[in-house]
Design an enzyme around this catalytic site. Structure first.
Site, PDB file in Angstrom:
ATOM      1  N   GLY A  42       0.774  -1.236   0.000  1.00  0.00           N
ATOM      2  CA  GLY A  42       0.000   0.000   0.000  1.00  0.00           C
ATOM      3  C   GLY A  42       0.805   1.286   0.000  1.00  0.00           C
ATOM      4  O   GLY A  42       0.398   2.281  -0.585  1.00  0.00           O
ATOM      5  N   GLU A  95       4.014   4.432   5.880  1.00  0.00           N
ATOM      6  CA  GLU A  95       2.805   3.615   5.735  1.00  0.00           C
ATOM      7  C   GLU A  95       1.749   4.347   4.921  1.00  0.00           C
ATOM      8  O   GLU A  95       1.755   5.577   4.851  1.00  0.00           O
ATOM      9  CB  GLU A  95       2.217   3.296   7.127  1.00  0.00           C
ATOM     10  CG  GLU A  95       2.453   1.892   7.593  1.00  0.00           C
ATOM     11  CD  GLU A  95       1.658   0.821   6.836  1.00  0.00           C
ATOM     12  OE1 GLU A  95       1.310   1.007   5.656  1.00  0.00           O
ATOM     13  OE2 GLU A  95       1.397  -0.221   7.447  1.00  0.00           O
ATOM     14  N   ASP A  96       0.848   3.580   4.323  1.00  0.00           N
ATOM     15  CA  ASP A  96      -0.293   4.197   3.641  1.00  0.00           C
ATOM     16  C   ASP A  96      -1.317   4.680   4.659  1.00  0.00           C
ATOM     17  O   ASP A  96      -1.861   5.772   4.547  1.00  0.00           O
ATOM     18  CB  ASP A  96      -0.918   3.217   2.626  1.00  0.00           C
ATOM     19  CG  ASP A  96      -1.245   1.850   3.226  1.00  0.00           C
ATOM     20  OD1 ASP A  96      -0.968   1.612   4.418  1.00  0.00           O
ATOM     21  OD2 ASP A  96      -1.782   1.004   2.482  1.00  0.00           O
ATOM     22  N   ASP A  99      -4.310   2.187  11.148  1.00  0.00           N
ATOM     23  CA  ASP A  99      -5.686   1.845  11.498  1.00  0.00           C
ATOM     24  C   ASP A  99      -5.701   1.401  12.973  1.00  0.00           C
ATOM     25  O   ASP A  99      -5.716   2.248  13.864  1.00  0.00           O
ATOM     26  CB  ASP A  99      -6.131   0.753  10.523  1.00  0.00           C
ATOM     27  CG  ASP A  99      -7.585   0.384  10.626  1.00  0.00           C
ATOM     28  OD1 ASP A  99      -8.416   1.292  10.695  1.00  0.00           O
ATOM     29  OD2 ASP A  99      -7.901  -0.821  10.597  1.00  0.00           O
ATOM     30  N   LYS A 128      -6.317   6.855  10.963  1.00  0.00           N
ATOM     31  CA  LYS A 128      -7.680   6.677  11.488  1.00  0.00           C
ATOM     32  C   LYS A 128      -7.586   6.532  13.003  1.00  0.00           C
ATOM     33  O   LYS A 128      -7.650   5.413  13.522  1.00  0.00           O
ATOM     34  CB  LYS A 128      -8.283   5.384  10.935  1.00  0.00           C
ATOM     35  CG  LYS A 128      -8.797   5.423   9.534  1.00  0.00           C
ATOM     36  CD  LYS A 128      -9.626   4.148   9.296  1.00  0.00           C
ATOM     37  CE  LYS A 128      -9.509   3.643   7.908  1.00  0.00           C
ATOM     38  NZ  LYS A 128     -10.173   2.332   7.714  1.00  0.00           N
ATOM     39  N   PHE A 149     -13.791   3.299   5.156  1.00  0.00           N
ATOM     40  CA  PHE A 149     -12.855   2.499   4.369  1.00  0.00           C
ATOM     41  C   PHE A 149     -12.474   3.270   3.118  1.00  0.00           C
ATOM     42  O   PHE A 149     -13.338   3.711   2.364  1.00  0.00           O
ATOM     43  CB  PHE A 149     -13.465   1.151   4.001  1.00  0.00           C
ATOM     44  CG  PHE A 149     -12.426   0.182   3.531  1.00  0.00           C
ATOM     45  CD1 PHE A 149     -11.681  -0.567   4.447  1.00  0.00           C
ATOM     46  CD2 PHE A 149     -12.151   0.043   2.183  1.00  0.00           C
ATOM     47  CE1 PHE A 149     -10.691  -1.436   4.017  1.00  0.00           C
ATOM     48  CE2 PHE A 149     -11.154  -0.826   1.739  1.00  0.00           C
ATOM     49  CZ  PHE A 149     -10.428  -1.565   2.664  1.00  0.00           C
ATOM     50  N   VAL A 150     -11.181   3.431   2.915  1.00  0.00           N
ATOM     51  CA  VAL A 150     -10.715   4.252   1.793  1.00  0.00           C
ATOM     52  C   VAL A 150      -9.817   3.454   0.846  1.00  0.00           C
ATOM     53  O   VAL A 150      -9.176   2.480   1.260  1.00  0.00           O
ATOM     54  CB  VAL A 150      -9.962   5.514   2.292  1.00  0.00           C
ATOM     55  CG1 VAL A 150     -10.919   6.473   2.983  1.00  0.00           C
ATOM     56  CG2 VAL A 150      -8.815   5.142   3.217  1.00  0.00           C
ATOM     57  N   ASP A 156      -5.968  -0.481  -1.207  1.00  0.00           N
ATOM     58  CA  ASP A 156      -6.788  -1.372  -2.019  1.00  0.00           C
ATOM     59  C   ASP A 156      -8.028  -1.873  -1.297  1.00  0.00           C
ATOM     60  O   ASP A 156      -8.151  -1.795  -0.074  1.00  0.00           O
ATOM     61  CB  ASP A 156      -5.967  -2.599  -2.416  1.00  0.00           C
ATOM     62  CG  ASP A 156      -5.809  -3.577  -1.250  1.00  0.00           C
ATOM     63  OD1 ASP A 156      -5.323  -3.151  -0.171  1.00  0.00           O
ATOM     64  OD2 ASP A 156      -6.190  -4.751  -1.394  1.00  0.00           O
ATOM     65  N   ARG A 162      -5.728   0.332  -6.204  1.00  0.00           N
ATOM     66  CA  ARG A 162      -4.442   0.882  -5.726  1.00  0.00           C
ATOM     67  C   ARG A 162      -3.924   1.973  -6.661  1.00  0.00           C
ATOM     68  O   ARG A 162      -3.183   2.850  -6.252  1.00  0.00           O
ATOM     69  CB  ARG A 162      -3.374  -0.218  -5.666  1.00  0.00           C
ATOM     70  CG  ARG A 162      -3.560  -1.226  -4.547  1.00  0.00           C
ATOM     71  CD  ARG A 162      -2.270  -2.019  -4.380  1.00  0.00           C
ATOM     72  NE  ARG A 162      -2.456  -3.271  -3.653  1.00  0.00           N
ATOM     73  CZ  ARG A 162      -2.419  -3.383  -2.337  1.00  0.00           C
ATOM     74  NH1 ARG A 162      -2.234  -2.314  -1.599  1.00  0.00           N
ATOM     75  NH2 ARG A 162      -2.567  -4.550  -1.753  1.00  0.00           N
TER      76      ARG A 162
HETATM   77  P1  IMP Z   1      -3.166  -1.597  11.259  1.00  0.00           P
HETATM   78  O1  IMP Z   1      -2.143  -2.586  11.711  1.00  0.00           O
HETATM   79  O2  IMP Z   1      -4.564  -1.982  11.712  1.00  0.00           O
HETATM   80  O3  IMP Z   1      -2.855  -0.177  11.601  1.00  0.00           O
HETATM   81  O4  IMP Z   1      -3.247  -1.846   9.731  1.00  0.00           O
HETATM   82  C1  IMP Z   1      -2.885  -1.024   8.773  1.00  0.00           C
HETATM   83  C2  IMP Z   1      -3.094  -1.720   7.441  1.00  0.00           C
HETATM   84  O5  IMP Z   1      -4.473  -2.098   7.257  1.00  0.00           O
HETATM   85  C3  IMP Z   1      -2.802  -0.729   6.354  1.00  0.00           C
HETATM   86  O6  IMP Z   1      -1.447  -0.746   5.997  1.00  0.00           O
HETATM   87  C4  IMP Z   1      -3.713  -1.189   5.245  1.00  0.00           C
HETATM   88  O7  IMP Z   1      -3.089  -2.159   4.477  1.00  0.00           O
HETATM   89  C5  IMP Z   1      -4.912  -1.785   5.942  1.00  0.00           C
HETATM   90  N1  IMP Z   1      -6.041  -0.819   6.020  1.00  0.00           N
HETATM   91  C6  IMP Z   1      -6.546  -0.237   7.125  1.00  0.00           C
HETATM   92  N2  IMP Z   1      -7.551   0.602   6.833  1.00  0.00           N
HETATM   93  C7  IMP Z   1      -7.694   0.569   5.477  1.00  0.00           C
HETATM   94  C8  IMP Z   1      -8.569   1.257   4.546  1.00  0.00           C
HETATM   95  O8  IMP Z   1      -9.446   2.076   4.884  1.00  0.00           O
HETATM   96  N3  IMP Z   1      -8.387   0.949   3.233  1.00  0.00           N
HETATM   97  C9  IMP Z   1      -7.448   0.059   2.785  1.00  0.00           C
HETATM   98  N4  IMP Z   1      -6.610  -0.587   3.621  1.00  0.00           N
HETATM   99  C10 IMP Z   1      -6.723  -0.343   4.959  1.00  0.00           C
HETATM  100 MG    MG Z   2      -0.317  -1.073   4.440  1.00  0.00          MG
END
Ligand code: IMP
Ligand code: MG
Length: 177
Positions: A42, A95-96, A99, A128, A149-150, A156, A162
């Site tokens: 991402g 990071e993209d 979350d 987020k 969700f984006v 993706d 993407r």
């Molecule tokens: P975390 O470990 O929960 O912070 O996960 C982050 C990863 O979850 C990101 O690098 C994304 O790959 C995926 N992710 C979380 N939210 C979204 C979203 O809204 N759209 C797409 N991918 C997401």
């Molecule tokens: Mg990611």
């Protein structure tokens, strides 16, 4: 298929946010070389766009992790590791989106322990904060967004979208959410 895309940030808005982050990084590091590590897949477009806005020497690396959040603890697995050691380097993980925070917490904790970087900071295009289960604060952030969700600019949904040059909110039919 009744997925609906609504633009959240245009390409121009994303480009402006990346320029602003690059200015913040340049102000913090000056001419010191930095090591950018993008989290595949991402963060690839964001990492490359950001790198091209930076004027100091930049080493560019990518890693890949997979997360399994079926259980409460959430488990992260390394799929592709670092190409070089980060010892003594000024490192920024890119990071993209942050979350739950579990991926970023895992990377920061692991590298602080095993890599001995000179410094280690976190940069994300999107954040987020409402979804956080593991405490972590990005040092650089493009946009804070609500719990939606984006997709686009690397992000993706089932490997699609993407390549969108902007960021959109994805609305799914109820059953798929
Ligand atoms: P975390 O470990 O929960 O912070 O996960 C982050 C990863 O979850 C990101 O690098 C994304 O790959 C995926 N992710 C979380 N939210 C979204 C979203 O809204 N759209 C797409 N991918 C997401
Ligand atoms: Mg990611």
């Amino acid at each position: 298929m009744s997925e609906k895309l609504t633009t959240l940030f245009s390409h121009q808005q994303v480009a402006a946010a990346i320029r602003r982050i690059a200015e913040e990084i340049s102000k913090d590091y000056g001419d010191q070389p930095i090591h950018l590590v993008g989290v595949l897949r991402g963060a690839a477009p964001f990492t490359c766009s950001l790198a091209m806005q930076l004027t100091m020497l930049v080493a560019l690396d990518f890693i890949r992790v997979e997360s399994y959040f079926g259980t409460n603890s959430g488990e992260i697995k390394d799929i592709m590791g670092l190409s070089e050691s980060l010892e003594g380097e000024h490192v920024i993980i890119v990071e993209d989106i942050i979350d739950s925070g579990q991926t970023m917490r895992y990377l920061v904790d692991q590298w602080q322990k095993t890599q001995r970087p000179k410094s280690l900071k976190v940069c994300t295009l999107l954040d987020k904060p409402l979804r956080r289960t593991t405490p972590i604060e990005p040092d650089y952030c493009g946009f804070e967004i609500p719990d939606t969700f984006v997709v686009g600019y690397g992000l993706d949904y089932n490997q699609r979208y993407r390549n969108l040059p902007y960021i959109a909110e994805l609305l799914l039919p109820d059953a798929e959410v």
